[in-house]
Design an enzyme around this catalytic site. Structure first.
Site, PDB file in Angstrom:
ATOM      1  N   ASN A  84      -9.965  -3.444   1.927  1.00 15.28           N
ATOM      2  CA  ASN A  84      -9.657  -3.351   0.501  1.00 15.28           C
ATOM      3  C   ASN A  84     -10.944  -3.095  -0.284  1.00 15.28           C
ATOM      4  OD1 ASN A  84      -6.825  -3.837   0.567  1.00 15.28           O
ATOM      5  ND2 ASN A  84      -7.190  -6.036   0.795  1.00 15.28           N
ATOM      6  N   TYR A 118       0.471  -4.428  11.627  1.00 21.00           N
ATOM      7  CA  TYR A 118       0.243  -3.065  11.160  1.00 21.00           C
ATOM      8  C   TYR A 118       0.818  -2.029  12.123  1.00 21.00           C
ATOM      9  CZ  TYR A 118      -2.442  -3.808   6.923  1.00 21.00           C
ATOM     10  OH  TYR A 118      -2.805  -4.116   5.643  1.00 21.00           O
ATOM     11  N   HIS A 178       0.831  -1.217   0.000  1.00 22.14           N
ATOM     12  CA  HIS A 178       0.000   0.000   0.000  1.00 22.14           C
ATOM     13  C   HIS A 178       0.863   1.263   0.000  1.00 22.14           C
ATOM     14  CE1 HIS A 178      -3.710  -2.302   0.755  1.00 22.14           C
ATOM     15  NE2 HIS A 178      -2.965  -3.032   1.556  1.00 22.14           N
TER      16      HIS A 178
END
Length: 492
Positions: A128, A338, A55
């Site tokens: 997504n 993350y 990303h």
């Protein structure tokens, strides 16, 4: 000259000359004591933080989420407490596999990450534009991404590596079918849906838990690019999606999405034949219909891309009371990965940056680290328990109900569920003839140059999803059907 117009160093000292370096005479070497020169060069060397491993290229905007339905039966989260209530949001769109300089029109999933600045803290849905993903176990995530990135020797992307990995990962077929369909290249970010993809949870005031899927349906209508148009734009306007989003908001043409949930009780999940926590599969919308809960609008562009988009940090570990996680393996892995990626990429105190900072009070015992803002906790103790009556304390009323777990700890085979093909096959059969032709041609084009061994290995998966799927790929690749693994007269 007004003090507000005086150029200063980062420490606030006025700069007398910003055009000429200090030197020993008009032709002499430069001097190390030229602090302005050293500061400018040193900062320039550090202007780029490491780009996201995935990303990397993205666009973002601010907006609001408005509640349109009372869902207090499912959640005690305060952002949902009344119809009409608004919560500020920041939404970042992205491509997944490309670098920051890659084209917006590559065939790739699109990231759809939403940060809700709630009065109880920040809540992130990191999803997504597809309702599923390629893999179901986070142990395989580095392997998957490595197969999509550049080769160690040539520094080139490799269709051979991509399809080699996928041919040994049959659970990827559902997402592959979406990726190479007519929806594989969205026409910008405004004309695509978003999904939480994973299974999350909602918890109500009674301590009851429900499993949920999040859906963001574009009000602009779905629009996609043909491969030919995407290739043309990649060469003429590689920032096409970012330009489209930015300009639309500047014109006041604010993009909007309807927000839905699918809801499943714990009892329904326990008795469900399909694993409701498998991110490679969707939930039936007939059995678990979409329930509209709100609308999301983007209405303000960032003033500075680096500060507000590049440094924006999302993590599914950002939760608020009333929303929670699930046993979804991939989600469990992302809860760690993350936040850890943001600590590495942006820094230990990334949550103090304005775009990431909660709009609600923050009271914790974390101190120090690079770029700590403000008073760094001042003189307050940074340990707990303590005798300071003013120090923050835990609040058990905000805890989640217990989640029943069972089973011996082991490395259970994630592929014991071998239903890799029913969802991909059902999607294929839903397509029109035109959509099927595009899908088959897209896949065949992507597999051009891939070794016969890998092609043969992958073909068996297409045949198992639907005989016509496998036959179409084989024919598009020019492979005789009698040489195609998985093909037989019985499958026709």
């Amino acid at each position: 000259m007004s003090p507000n117009n005086v150029l200063t160093t980062a420490s606030g000292a006025p700069v007398a000359d910003n055009q000429n370096s200090r030197s020993a005479g008009p032709r002499g070497p430069l001097l190390l004591d030229d602090f302005q020169l050293i500061e400018k060069l040193a900062h320039f060397n550090r202007e780029n933080i490491p780009e996201r491993r995935v990303h990397a290229k993205g666009s973002g905007a601010y907006g609001s989420f408005t509640v349109t339905r009372d869902i207090s039966d499912f959640t005690r989260a305060r952002l949902f407490e009344s119809v009409g209530k608004q919560t500020p949001v920041f939404l970042r769109f992205s491509t997944v596999g490309g670098e920051r300089g890659s084209a917006d029109t590559e065939r790739d999933p699109r990231g759809f990450a939403v940060k809700f600045y709630t009065e109880e803290g920040n809540w992130d849905i990191v999803g997504n534009n597809t309702p599923v993903f390629f893999i179901r176990d986070p142990l395989k995530f580095p392997d998957f991404i490595h197969s999509q990135k550049r080769l160690a020797q040539s520094n080139l992307k490799s269709a051979q590596a991509m399809w080699d990995f996928w041919s040994y990962t049959p659970e990827a077929l559902h997402q592959i079918t979406i990726l190479f369909s007519d929806r594989g290249i969205p026409d910008g970010y405004r004309h695509m849906h978003g999904f939480g993809s994973h299974t999350y949870s909602l918890i109500n005031a009674k301590g009851e838990r429900h499993w949920v899927k999040w859906h963001f349906k574009t009000q602009q209508g779905i629009r996609n690019l043909t491969p030919e148009a995407a290739a043309r734009l990649a060469g003429t306007d590689p920032d096409y999606a970012q330009r489209d989003l930015f300009n639309a908001i500047e014109r006041g043409n604010f993009p909007r999405w309807n927000v839905f949930i699918q809801v499943m009780s714990e009892a329904q999940a326990a008795g469900h034949e399909q694993n409701p926590f498998d991110v490679t599969q969707t939930w039936s919308q007939k059995a678990f219909p979409l329930v509209k809960v709100g609308e999301l609008e983007l209405n303000r562009n960032p003033l500075n891309y680096f500060a507000e988009v590049e440094q924006a940090a999302f993590a599914p570990s950002n939760l608020v009371p009333g929303v929670g996680l699930s046993p979804d393996r991939m989600l469990q892995g992302r809860v760690f990965a993350y936040a850890d990626a943001q600590r590495y990429r942006v820094g230990t105190n990334y949550q103090q940056l304005p775009v990431n900072a909660p709009r609600s009070p923050v009271n914790h015992h974390q101190r120090d680290g690079a770029m700590a803002f403000g008073s760094n906790g001042g003189a307050a103790p940074n340990y707990e328990p303590n005798s300071n009556a003013e120090a923050p304390k835990q609040s058990r009323q905000h805890g989640e109900p217990a989640l029943a777990l069972e089973g011996a700890a082991d490395r259970y085979d994630q592929r014991s569920d071998t239903d890799y093909y029913s969802h991909a096959g059902a999607l294929f059969r839903l397509m029109s003839d035109q959509q099927r032709t595009l899908l088959l041609n897209n896949i065949a084009g992507s597999m051009a140059g891939v070794s016969v061994e890998v092609v043969r290995h992958q073909l068996q998966h297409f045949f198992k999803a639907d005989p016509a799927y496998g036959e179409g790929i084989a024919q598009a690749l020019g492979m005789p059907l009698n040489q195609a693994p998985g093909h037989s007269k019985q499958t026709r």
